[in-house]
Every structure is written in C-alpha cells, then in structure tokens.
Design a protein around this motif. Sequence first.
Motif, short mmCIF file in Angstrom:
data_model
loop_
_atom_site.label_atom_id
_atom_site.label_comp_id
_atom_site.label_asym_id
_atom_site.label_seq_id
_atom_site.Cartn_x
_atom_site.Cartn_y
_atom_site.Cartn_z
N ARG A 1 -8.47 -4.67 0.01
CA ARG A 1 -9.00 -3.44 0.62
C ARG A 1 -9.02 -3.57 2.15
NH1 ARG A 1 -12.70 -3.43 -3.76
NH2 ARG A 1 -14.28 -4.40 -2.42
N ARG A 2 -9.46 -4.71 2.65
CA ARG A 2 -9.50 -4.93 4.09
C ARG A 2 -8.09 -4.91 4.69
NH1 ARG A 2 -13.97 -9.83 4.59
NH2 ARG A 2 -15.80 -8.57 3.96
N MET A 3 -7.13 -5.46 3.93
CA MET A 3 -5.76 -5.47 4.43
C MET A 3 -5.23 -4.05 4.57
SD MET A 3 -2.39 -7.14 2.65
CE MET A 3 -2.44 -5.90 1.34
N TYR A 4 -5.52 -3.20 3.56
CA TYR A 4 -5.09 -1.81 3.65
C TYR A 4 -5.78 -1.09 4.81
CZ TYR A 4 -2.54 -2.08 -0.77
OH TYR A 4 -1.65 -2.39 -1.75
N GLN A 5 -7.08 -1.39 4.99
CA GLN A 5 -7.81 -0.77 6.09
C GLN A 5 -7.20 -1.17 7.44
OE1 GLN A 5 -11.83 -2.01 5.48
NE2 GLN A 5 -12.20 -0.55 3.79
N THR B 1 -4.08 -0.12 12.25
CA THR B 1 -2.91 -0.50 13.06
C THR B 1 -1.95 0.68 13.20
OG1 THR B 1 -3.11 -2.78 12.31
CG2 THR B 1 -1.02 -2.13 13.28
N GLY B 2 -1.69 1.40 12.09
CA GLY B 2 -0.81 2.55 12.13
C GLY B 2 -1.35 3.64 13.04
N ALA B 3 -2.69 3.84 12.99
CA ALA B 3 -3.31 4.87 13.84
C ALA B 3 -3.17 4.50 15.31
CB ALA B 3 -4.78 5.03 13.45
N ILE B 4 -3.39 3.21 15.62
CA ILE B 4 -3.25 2.77 17.02
C ILE B 4 -1.82 2.97 17.51
CG2 ILE B 4 -3.33 0.74 18.51
CD1 ILE B 4 -5.69 -0.24 16.80
N ILE B 5 -0.88 2.61 16.66
CA ILE B 5 0.53 2.78 17.04
C ILE B 5 0.86 4.26 17.28
CG2 ILE B 5 2.91 2.54 16.22
CD1 ILE B 5 2.00 -0.04 14.82
#
Length: 230
Positions: free
Chosen positions: A200-204, A209-213
């Motif tokens: 779950r933490r990995m998906y979060q 990371t995707g949002a920051i990018i």
Amino acid sequence: MDTSPTALFDSYEQDFNQIIQSVRGRVDGDAQGEQAEQRKAALRRVEMELDEADEMVSQMEIEIQGIPQSIRPSYAGRIKTAKAELQRYKKLSKDLHAQYSRADLLGSAARPGMGDALSDDPYGTSTDRTRLLAGTAILEDGTRRLQDSQRIALETEEQGTDILRSLRVQREQIQNARDTLQRADTSIDRATGTLKKMIRRMYQQRVVTGAIIAVLIILILIILWAKLWR
C-alpha cells in the motif's frame, strides 16, 4: 535387521511352527512308548510346549495390530489357522492323558499285593514309590511352568511399559510440532500483514511521485509559454 511391520509377526509364527513340529514329534514318538514314565514325561513336555505355542499366538495377535490394513486379512487368516492347529493338539494331549490314566488305573487294579499294610517299607510298595516320584516330578514341573508364566507376565508388563513410554514421547513430539506450526502460522499472518502495508505504501509513493512529476511538467510548460509568448 529386518524393520518391516511384519517382521516380528513372521518371527513369532516361525517359532510357533517349530514348537508345533516338536509337539507332533513327541505325540507320535515318546508319547506312544511302552513305558509309562516315558509317556508321562513326553506328555508333560507336550503341555509345556503347547503353553509356549499359546504364548506365540498371543504375541502374533498383538503384532497384527501394527500391520497395514491392506495386508492384515491374510495375516488374520494365518492366526486363525495357528489357533486351530493349537486347539487340535491340545485336545489330542488331553485325550492321551485320559487314555493313559485309565490304562494305569486298570493296570494297578490288576496287580496283586498292592498296598500291603504289612510291608516294612515306609513308602509302601515299589509302585507307590514310583507314583510318589512321579507326583514329585509333576509338582516340580508345575513349579517350573508357574515360574515361566511369571517370567512371561513380567516380560509382557515391561513391553507394555515401554510401549506406553514410547506413546507418551510421541504424543509430546506431536504436541510440540503442533505448537510450532501454530507459531509459524502466526508469524506468516504477521508477515502477510506487513507485506500488505508495504505494498500500500509503495502504491501511495508511486501516486505521490506521479503527482510531483505532473506538477513539474505543468510548471515547465507554463514557464516555456511565458517566455515564448511574452
């Protein structure tokens, strides 16, 4: 050393067959002799051997409990045959005893001068002495048989104690194995929960990371637009 589940059964059956063969030889040989003492001694020995054969059958009945179910019926049939053979010779021994007892009684009644009260011999006649010696031999034989029975009972008791001790050890081992499995199951459940949390933490982290990018890309586009069109 043969460790198959039928090894002890086969050993007891072999001993039983050897005893029955010895009994058969005595019944057909010494027990048919002309001398009364020879016949009595042979029949006493036959009785002892039949008791030993009976013990072998009992041991076979114990050992059959550990034989696999797939082959147990054939061994049960062998026990049934052994019992029938044992009963046949027991009946034959009893019949010979009765036959010779009647013959001795009739022979004693036919002898003149038996039990003469005027005899100076404190043990009576020679026949009385023979009977006394025969009675003493029977008592000694009975004592030996009682001692043998006591020894067999003690050995059986020791074997039973060993079996119970082994069963107790096996029960403790099974209990320990069950406790170990329960602890392992608990550890597996905990590990599974931990892995789920990590996933779950990995998906979060991927979403963050995707949002920051995406934000960085938007900012870069805005900056480029501002420089190109102003």
